[in-house]
Scaffold this motif. Structure first.
Motif: not given
Length: 306
Positions: A203-204, A212-215, A226-231, A271-273
């Motif tokens: 996900x963009x 960056x993408x989230x998954x 899965x947030x990546x560093x978007x959060x 939500x998985x940070x």
């Protein structure tokens, strides 16, 4: 050398036919929060009392470094690879680590030779470190049979970016060896996302970095993001405007974070940070014009069948 690792072994979340496991690397030191999110002061934390005791102490955010191992579509998928061992890093907390991360990953049923796919949410030091390990005098891909994916936008941005010495070092030891082996695959990620396996979608999530993408991971019972560093931290649910000192485009990062939170709020999406400390996961709920996280600790599960 930092050898500390969290005590709880690979908790898991069963989404229904699809399992997500957290693979711990290290608990990040207390100074990480004030450096990373400088506007998250004690007064800001006080406005979200639910952060204590899991996500903050009296006046400081708590953060961790871990990755997520996913069983989906008959594949073993690893989302990000953490900081890595034995690597020279400018950040003292990351410098020349010596942790048992690979043993934890193996104990969860994901020995390196079995990993099919590595998803890199973005090409930052603490997300690519275990891409490689030092063997036979060189840095070589840790996961020899895996495809490594990142977004094409991310890949092309860093190909043209001016880098300081620390970042050049990271690319030399953790990105270029995988590129040179032919295992790194940049993929296009349109606005509606990019499906990389049945039930796993990129996900963009631009802003922290341009590509960056989230998954998104979907099971038969529920979905996880899965947030990546978007959060970076749950405080950003209550205060989405808080930005990281290393965001490439802070305004875009706020826009992305707000979009993602509005999408998952008041649903059963988990939500998985990527840097959330234990319990790491939860559902997002509206809270007097803001959001908060209702934690869902993972459970102990048998290792993935090998």
């Amino acid at each position: 050398m930092n050898t500390a690792t969290p005590a709880q072994p690979h908790p898991a979340w069963n989404l229904g036919g699809t399992v997500v496991r957290r693979i711990d690397e290290i608990i990040l030191p207390p100074q990480t929060g004030p450096w990373l999110l400088p506007e998250a002061t004690a007064d800001v934390i006080d406005e979200a009392a639910w952060l204590r005791p899991d996500f903050a102490d009296a006046d400081t955010l708590l953060l961790a470094s871990h990755t997520f191992a996913v069983e989906a579509d008959g594949l073993r998928i690893l989302v990000d690879t953490g900081i890595g061992n034995g690597k020279t890093r400018a950040n003292p907390a990351w410098n020349r680590l010596r942790t048992d991360y690979l043993q934890r990953l193996t104990d969860a049923g994901f020995p390196p030779d079995s990993v099919d796919l590595v998803i890199t949410t973005h090409l930052h030091t603490d997300h690519v470190g275990w891409n490689t390990r030092f063997t036979e005098g060189n840095w070589k891909p840790t996961f020899p049979h895996a495809r490594y994916l990142t977004s094409r936008t991310e890949w092309e941005y860093w190909a043209d970016a001016e880098m300081d010495q620390a970042r050049r070092q990271m690319f030399c030891d953790s990105v270029h060896p995988v590129r040179d082996s032919g295992q790194y695959v940049p993929v296009d990620v349109p606005d509606h996302g990019h499906e990389v396996a049945d039930g796993v979608r990129l996900v963009p999530a631009p802003g922290h970095t341009p590509g960056q993408v989230a998954v998104e991971v979907r099971g038969t019972d529920r979905t996880a993001l899965i947030t990546g560093d978007s959060i970076h931290h749950p405080v950003q649910l209550s205060h989405p405007h808080l930005t990281s000192c290393v965001d490439t485009d802070a305004r875009q990062a706020v826009h992305t974070r707000t979009r993602l939170l509005n999408h998952v709020a008041d649903t059963d999406t988990l939500l998985l940070g990527t840097h959330f400390p234990q319990p790491t996961a939860g559902t997002v709920r509206s809270d007097r014009g803001r959001f908060r996280l209702h934690p869902e600790p993972g459970t102990e599960m048998a290792p993935a069948a090998t």
